[in-house]
Design a protein around this motif. Structure first.
Motif, PDB file in Angstrom:
ATOM      1  N   SER A 126      -4.976  94.053  59.590  1.00 52.35           N
ATOM      2  CA  SER A 126      -5.025  92.946  58.626  1.00 52.35           C
ATOM      3  C   SER A 126      -3.712  92.179  58.570  1.00 52.35           C
ATOM      4  CB  SER A 126      -5.380  93.480  57.234  1.00 52.35           C
ATOM      5  OG  SER A 126      -6.645  94.107  57.257  1.00 52.35           O
ATOM      6  N   TRP A 127      -2.586  92.914  58.515  1.00 52.01           N
ATOM      7  CA  TRP A 127      -1.295  92.229  58.500  1.00 52.01           C
ATOM      8  C   TRP A 127      -1.026  91.508  59.821  1.00 52.01           C
ATOM      9  CZ3 TRP A 127       1.897  90.981  54.645  1.00 52.01           C
ATOM     10  CH2 TRP A 127       1.728  91.620  53.406  1.00 52.01           C
ATOM     11  N   ALA A 128      -1.447  92.134  60.927  1.00 55.55           N
ATOM     12  CA  ALA A 128      -1.254  91.492  62.229  1.00 55.55           C
ATOM     13  C   ALA A 128      -2.049  90.184  62.318  1.00 55.55           C
ATOM     14  CB  ALA A 128      -1.668  92.440  63.348  1.00 55.55           C
ATOM     15  N   LEU A 129      -3.304  90.200  61.818  1.00 61.16           N
ATOM     16  CA  LEU A 129      -4.110  88.985  61.831  1.00 61.16           C
ATOM     17  C   LEU A 129      -3.540  87.917  60.906  1.00 61.16           C
ATOM     18  CD1 LEU A 129      -7.743  90.449  61.780  1.00 61.16           C
ATOM     19  CD2 LEU A 129      -6.618  89.284  63.688  1.00 61.16           C
ATOM     20  N   ALA A 130      -2.868  88.351  59.832  1.00 57.70           N
ATOM     21  CA  ALA A 130      -2.373  87.404  58.837  1.00 57.70           C
ATOM     22  C   ALA A 130      -1.040  86.779  59.222  1.00 57.70           C
ATOM     23  CB  ALA A 130      -2.232  88.088  57.481  1.00 57.70           C
ATOM     24  N   LEU A 131      -0.282  87.427  60.096  1.00 56.43           N
ATOM     25  CA  LEU A 131       1.070  86.945  60.398  1.00 56.43           C
ATOM     26  C   LEU A 131       1.105  85.485  60.881  1.00 56.43           C
ATOM     27  CD1 LEU A 131       2.854  90.047  62.000  1.00 56.43           C
ATOM     28  CD2 LEU A 131       3.338  88.927  59.805  1.00 56.43           C
ATOM     29  N   PRO A 132       0.227  85.054  61.801  1.00 56.22           N
ATOM     30  CA  PRO A 132       0.283  83.634  62.201  1.00 56.22           C
ATOM     31  C   PRO A 132       0.047  82.680  61.036  1.00 56.22           C
ATOM     32  CG  PRO A 132      -0.999  84.904  63.776  1.00 56.22           C
ATOM     33  CD  PRO A 132      -0.757  85.797  62.617  1.00 56.22           C
ATOM     34  N   THR A 133      -0.903  83.006  60.160  1.00 59.56           N
ATOM     35  CA  THR A 133      -1.185  82.151  59.003  1.00 59.56           C
ATOM     36  C   THR A 133      -0.010  82.138  58.043  1.00 59.56           C
ATOM     37  OG1 THR A 133      -3.541  82.645  59.185  1.00 59.56           O
ATOM     38  CG2 THR A 133      -2.774  81.736  57.095  1.00 59.56           C
ATOM     39  N   LEU A 134       0.589  83.333  57.792  1.00 69.50           N
ATOM     40  CA  LEU A 134       1.736  83.401  56.891  1.00 69.50           C
ATOM     41  C   LEU A 134       2.928  82.641  57.453  1.00 69.50           C
ATOM     42  CD1 LEU A 134       1.506  87.179  55.829  1.00 69.50           C
ATOM     43  CD2 LEU A 134       0.674  85.159  54.592  1.00 69.50           C
ATOM     44  N   LEU A 151      -1.538  76.865  50.960  1.00 72.31           N
ATOM     45  CA  LEU A 151      -2.645  77.451  50.197  1.00 72.31           C
ATOM     46  C   LEU A 151      -3.318  78.568  50.988  1.00 72.31           C
ATOM     47  CD1 LEU A 151      -4.483  74.382  48.597  1.00 72.31           C
ATOM     48  CD2 LEU A 151      -2.846  75.925  47.534  1.00 72.31           C
ATOM     49  N   ASP A 152      -3.584  78.324  52.264  1.00 70.16           N
ATOM     50  CA  ASP A 152      -4.241  79.341  53.089  1.00 70.16           C
ATOM     51  C   ASP A 152      -3.395  80.603  53.154  1.00 70.16           C
ATOM     52  OD1 ASP A 152      -6.189  77.468  53.556  1.00 70.16           O
ATOM     53  OD2 ASP A 152      -5.403  76.867  55.519  1.00 70.16           O
ATOM     54  N   ALA A 153      -2.087  80.429  53.386  1.00 74.50           N
ATOM     55  CA  ALA A 153      -1.200  81.596  53.481  1.00 74.50           C
ATOM     56  C   ALA A 153      -1.132  82.341  52.153  1.00 74.50           C
ATOM     57  CB  ALA A 153       0.190  81.136  53.914  1.00 74.50           C
ATOM     58  N   SER A 154      -1.087  81.608  51.038  1.00 72.66           N
ATOM     59  CA  SER A 154      -1.004  82.245  49.724  1.00 72.66           C
ATOM     60  C   SER A 154      -2.260  83.048  49.413  1.00 72.66           C
ATOM     61  CB  SER A 154      -0.778  81.187  48.645  1.00 72.66           C
ATOM     62  OG  SER A 154       0.421  80.488  48.865  1.00 72.66           O
ATOM     63  N   ALA A 155      -3.441  82.482  49.745  1.00 73.83           N
ATOM     64  CA  ALA A 155      -4.694  83.190  49.477  1.00 73.83           C
ATOM     65  C   ALA A 155      -4.754  84.507  50.264  1.00 73.83           C
ATOM     66  CB  ALA A 155      -5.877  82.298  49.831  1.00 73.83           C
ATOM     67  N   LYS A 156      -4.353  84.481  51.538  1.00 75.17           N
ATOM     68  CA  LYS A 156      -4.368  85.703  52.346  1.00 75.17           C
ATOM     69  C   LYS A 156      -3.323  86.695  51.851  1.00 75.17           C
ATOM     70  CE  LYS A 156      -5.530  85.954  56.535  1.00 75.17           C
ATOM     71  NZ  LYS A 156      -5.679  85.952  58.003  1.00 75.17           N
ATOM     72  N   PHE A 324      -2.703  74.565  43.936  1.00 73.89           N
ATOM     73  CA  PHE A 324      -1.692  75.619  43.911  1.00 73.89           C
ATOM     74  C   PHE A 324      -1.263  75.929  42.481  1.00 73.89           C
ATOM     75  CE2 PHE A 324       2.479  77.521  44.617  1.00 73.89           C
ATOM     76  CZ  PHE A 324       2.204  78.382  45.667  1.00 73.89           C
ATOM     77  N   LEU A 325      -1.018  74.890  41.693  1.00 72.22           N
ATOM     78  CA  LEU A 325      -0.598  75.098  40.309  1.00 72.22           C
ATOM     79  C   LEU A 325      -1.718  75.725  39.481  1.00 72.22           C
ATOM     80  CD1 LEU A 325       1.363  71.770  39.685  1.00 72.22           C
ATOM     81  CD2 LEU A 325       2.305  74.078  39.988  1.00 72.22           C
ATOM     82  N   THR A 326      -2.959  75.360  39.779  1.00 73.55           N
ATOM     83  CA  THR A 326      -4.083  75.979  39.071  1.00 73.55           C
ATOM     84  C   THR A 326      -4.142  77.478  39.363  1.00 73.55           C
ATOM     85  OG1 THR A 326      -5.346  73.911  39.208  1.00 73.55           O
ATOM     86  CG2 THR A 326      -6.576  75.925  38.724  1.00 73.55           C
ATOM     87  N   GLY A 327      -3.943  77.835  40.637  1.00 73.96           N
ATOM     88  CA  GLY A 327      -3.925  79.251  40.996  1.00 73.96           C
ATOM     89  C   GLY A 327      -2.815  80.010  40.309  1.00 73.96           C
ATOM     90  N   LEU A 328      -1.612  79.406  40.252  1.00 76.84           N
ATOM     91  CA  LEU A 328      -0.496  80.052  39.575  1.00 76.84           C
ATOM     92  C   LEU A 328      -0.771  80.187  38.080  1.00 76.84           C
ATOM     93  CD1 LEU A 328       2.657  78.428  41.260  1.00 76.84           C
ATOM     94  CD2 LEU A 328       1.699  80.713  41.637  1.00 76.84           C
ATOM     95  N   GLY A 329      -1.375  79.130  37.497  1.00 80.58           N
ATOM     96  CA  GLY A 329      -1.695  79.180  36.075  1.00 80.58           C
ATOM     97  C   GLY A 329      -2.702  80.272  35.764  1.00 80.58           C
ATOM     98  N   VAL A 330      -3.709  80.415  36.623  1.00 84.75           N
ATOM     99  CA  VAL A 330      -4.715  81.469  36.411  1.00 84.75           C
ATOM    100  C   VAL A 330      -4.069  82.843  36.486  1.00 84.75           C
ATOM    101  CG1 VAL A 330      -6.722  82.582  37.461  1.00 84.75           C
ATOM    102  CG2 VAL A 330      -6.681  80.105  37.168  1.00 84.75           C
ATOM    103  N   PHE A 331      -3.176  83.028  37.458  1.00 83.33           N
ATOM    104  CA  PHE A 331      -2.512  84.336  37.592  1.00 83.33           C
ATOM    105  C   PHE A 331      -1.604  84.601  36.389  1.00 83.33           C
ATOM    106  CE2 PHE A 331       1.172  86.854  39.013  1.00 83.33           C
ATOM    107  CZ  PHE A 331       0.507  88.041  39.295  1.00 83.33           C
TER     108      PHE A 331
END
Length: 733
Positions: A126-134, A151-156, A324-331
């Protein structure tokens, strides 16, 4: 991108790093150039004869080319790469890689297999697959700020931090699927470029010294006799020397039925002989042919962006921080990483940003099949906003095929003498009136006098010398006001001919008026129906500008009830001033013309539209070119412009509506991240598919009335057209 960064590489260096028969692998620093249009470079390479495919990897600065293995093809490839054209460098260059379905399949299979793996392997994969996106997200954040990649990197990342490896991998698989669809849509434009740049034929049969010889197209020269038979493509512009055939010109004009041609008929490059055999005298070759000009217009249109596309991109970028701000606000409020990840998977920008260029390009290409060329996306957008249509009379609402109706000689000159004198002066002048006079003289088999010192006065007339006497042929204004010749002796004849709606040429010799030539021009049979269809499409005002006399303008207005106003006896600069005056009144103006004298008005209008047989200057000045010699193309152009904007509005509404609903459910905690990502990516794919497939609508066979009726709801707010002005009050200059 700053302009100074977009200068071409002085001499791109590509070196061959690996070679096999029929395959080259090269590396070059030019591939790192930020303004190198990779799609255009690929199209250029694959357009070379003998090249099968080219694949570019900009990250590795690598280029792989498959070709026929011949030394000639290899040499041409390396010569092209050593001196890339300036057109390959653009500030808005396409940098996307080619679609990779293998990556989509692999990421989907790994996501499905994730729950079956032991925990250590699951974490590692999972981390290996995520590294390019991150990595991509971090690089984007540093260089460009908040964009979709962040946004994509943050969601993963949130899913990985929660230990929800299946969700992280599923989101990755959905992102890969979405990117594949987006890249496929972009690839469509590259495919169009390939089709435009690829030569249609390489060898032809020509007749030299009475012998038929096979020769390379590059060796053909103007004046050669080209021989073509059934099923063969005509690669040059020329005139039929002998033979008869039915020629399919669909690729140029959108006309599906073959057109009969015979000796003397013009034929255009890109046409295909349906049946029969032709011997064609070559007139234009290579970059000067009709097909080459059409291709250049289309190529430019497919590679440029309108203000609407720029606005949609800017809007999409502005919506990313909102997500992005909506996601941060929800968290911050819930401390729920899963809910925050769900919000971050929802992005407005993909569909909004990509549907615009996809729909515009698809409809520009559809318009070309219907016999309409838009010189860029901005022309399509501008035409949609037009509410006032201005016509130059001759060659637009009328056929432009003027015919001599009456000859009125004075001072002892007879009709043949008057006609021969005028035809001699007009012989080298490419204007409908001049062609009519010369054609009438040819029909009567008149011998034309020797002419010298010919001088063309645009939109006024012709000056020439015959037997040391100056001959003037043109309008009354030209002879009387510019040249000081008394024309009052012809007033009685002129008034009678004007009342019949005829145009007049005044002919003078040695400072004395020697005759009148009256001409008539037929109204196009489809003109009345076309004007009615344009009104249905939202055109509120139609104005006709003409250099003809008042009675000719009034006669046209009486014959065509769709005309609101007529302005007569206008000079070219006055036509441009009239167009500018309409714009200053707050109207969005399109001008339709075909002559050299129409160029100022074409440039002054919001949208300039050129007729098929327009002079070169008029074609250059126009933003839209009609390729079919009737007004159905004008209605199709307007209908396509309206239709495209409707598609764009639907795409924007669908994107905002679906994503807003998905985000609301994600904020409420109803949707887990995988479902939210599925809804977002699924809606994006659906919207892009609609934008691309809707452009396949066939306009070339759509009748005028039904084309307008199909789009009538678009102009419902404009349904009430202003009352038609009386001809007496028509002059608005």
């Amino acid at each position: 991108m700053r302009p100074e960064l977009c200068r071409p590489v002085a001499r791109p260096i590509f070196r061959v790093v690996h070679e096999q028969p029929g395959r080259l692998r090269l590396r070059g620093r030019a591939l790192a150039h930020p303004c190198l249009d990779l799609a255009y470079l690929q199209a250029l390479l694959e357009a070379l004869p003998g090249v099968d495919a080219a694949r570019i990897n900009p990250q590795a600065h690598s280029l792989i080319i498959r070709f026929d293995g011949s030394a000639g093809t290899r040499r041409r490839l390396l010569e092209l790469l050593a001196d890339l054209p300036a057109d390959a460098y653009r500030p808005d260059a396409v940098r996307e890689q080619a679609p990779d379905p293998f990556r989509v399949v692999v990421s989907a299979m790994l996501a499905i297999a994730t729950p079956l793996l032991p925990l250590p392997a699951r974490r590692l994969v999972s981390w290996a697959l995520a590294l390019p996106t991150l990595g991509k997200g971090l690089d984007t954040l540093v260089s460009d700020g908040l964009r979709i990649e962040v946004l994509d990197a943050s969601a993963k990342l949130l899913s990985l931090l929660r230990g929800d490896y299946f969700t992280a991998n599923a989101i990755g698989a959905l992102l890969d699927l979405g990117e594949y669809v987006e890249a496929t849509s972009e690839q469509h434009s590259t495919d169009l470029l390939k089709r435009l740049l690829t030569p249609q034929t390489e060898t032809v049969w020509i007749e030299r010294a009475g012998v038929e010889t096979k020769a390379a197209l590059a060796e053909v020269a103007p004046g050669d006799i080209l021989i073509c038979g059934p099923g063969e493509l005509i690669p040059i512009d020329g005139c039929v020397h002998s033979g008869e055939a039915a020629v399919n010109q669909a690729s140029l004009t959108g006309e599906s039925l073959p057109v009969p041609v015979a000796p003397g008929s013009p034929v255009l490059s890109g046409s295909v002989i349906h049946e029969g055999h032709l011997r064609i005298r070559v007139e234009q070759i290579g970059a000067e042919t009709s097909m080459a000009r059409v291709n250049r217009f289309l190529e430019t249109a497919l590679r440029t962006h309108s203000k609407g596309e720029v606005r949609s991109t800017q809007l999409a970028d502005r919506l990313v921080p909102l997500t992005f701000l909506t996601g941060l606000g929800v968290f911050a409020l819930t401390r729920d990483l899963s809910r925050a990840a769900s919000v971050l998977t929802v992005d407005y920008s993909c569909a909004i940003k990509l549907s615009n260029p996809v729909a515009v390009r698809a409809n520009i290409f559809a318009a070309s099949r219907a016999g309409v060329l838009f010189k860029g996306a901005q022309a399509l957008e501008n035409l949609d906003q037009v509410d006032t249509l201005v016509f130059d009379k001759t060659g637009t609402l009328t056929t432009g095929a003027m015919q001599v109706a009456d000859l009125i000689p004075f001072h002892g000159l007879d009709e043949p003498g008057l006609l021969a004198l005028a035809a001699g002066a007009e012989e080298h002048y490419e204007h409908p009136v001049a062609r009519a006079v010369v054609a009438e003289a040819a029909a009567r088999e008149l011998a034309l006098p020797a002419i010298s010192q010919v001088d063309f006065v645009v939109a006024h007339g012709v000056s020439a010398y015959v037997d040391d006497q100056r001959v003037l042929v043109g309008s009354r204004h030209f002879l009387e006001e510019d040249e000081g010749i008394d024309c009052t002796s012809a007033d009685g004849h002129a008034d009678a001919l004007h009342a019949q709606g005829k145009s007049l040429l005044y002919v003078a010799r040695g400072g004395q008026l020697v005759g009148l030539i009256a001409l008539i021009d037929r109204i196009r049979p489809e003109a009345e129906q076309a004007l009615a269809a344009l009104k249905t499409l939202g055109i509120q005002r139609t104005v006709v500008l003409t250099g003809d006399h008042r009675d000719a303008g009034r006669a046209l207005a009486r014959a065509l009830p769709g005309i609101d106003e007529v302005c007569w006896e206008l000079k070219p600069e006055e036509k441009a001033k009239t167009v500018q005056a309409l714009r200053e009144q707050g109207q969005r103006v399109a001008f339709l013309g075909d002559g050299v004298n129409d160029a100022p008005a074409l440039i002054s209008a919001d949208v300039g539209i050129g007729m098929p047989q327009a002079a070169d200057l008029a074609r250059e000045a126009a933003q839209v070119l009609l390729l079919r010699e009737d007004l159905q193309g004008l209605v199709a152009a307007m209908a396509i412009a309206r239709h495209t904007q409707r598609v764009l509005r639907r795409c924007a509404q669908a994107s905002i509506g679906i994503n807003s609903a998905t985000m609301a459910l994600a904020v409420a905690g109803v949707l887990p991240p995988v479902v939210a990502a599925s809804l977002h990516n699924g809606s994006t794919i659906g919207i892009l598919s609609y934008a691309a497939l809707d452009g396949r609508k066939e306009w070339s066979s759509t009748p005028l009335a039904s084309a307008a009726a199909a789009l009538a709801p678009l102009s419902a707010g404009d349904a009430t057209a202003p009352p038609r002005a009386e001809a007496d009050d028509a002059d608005i200059t």
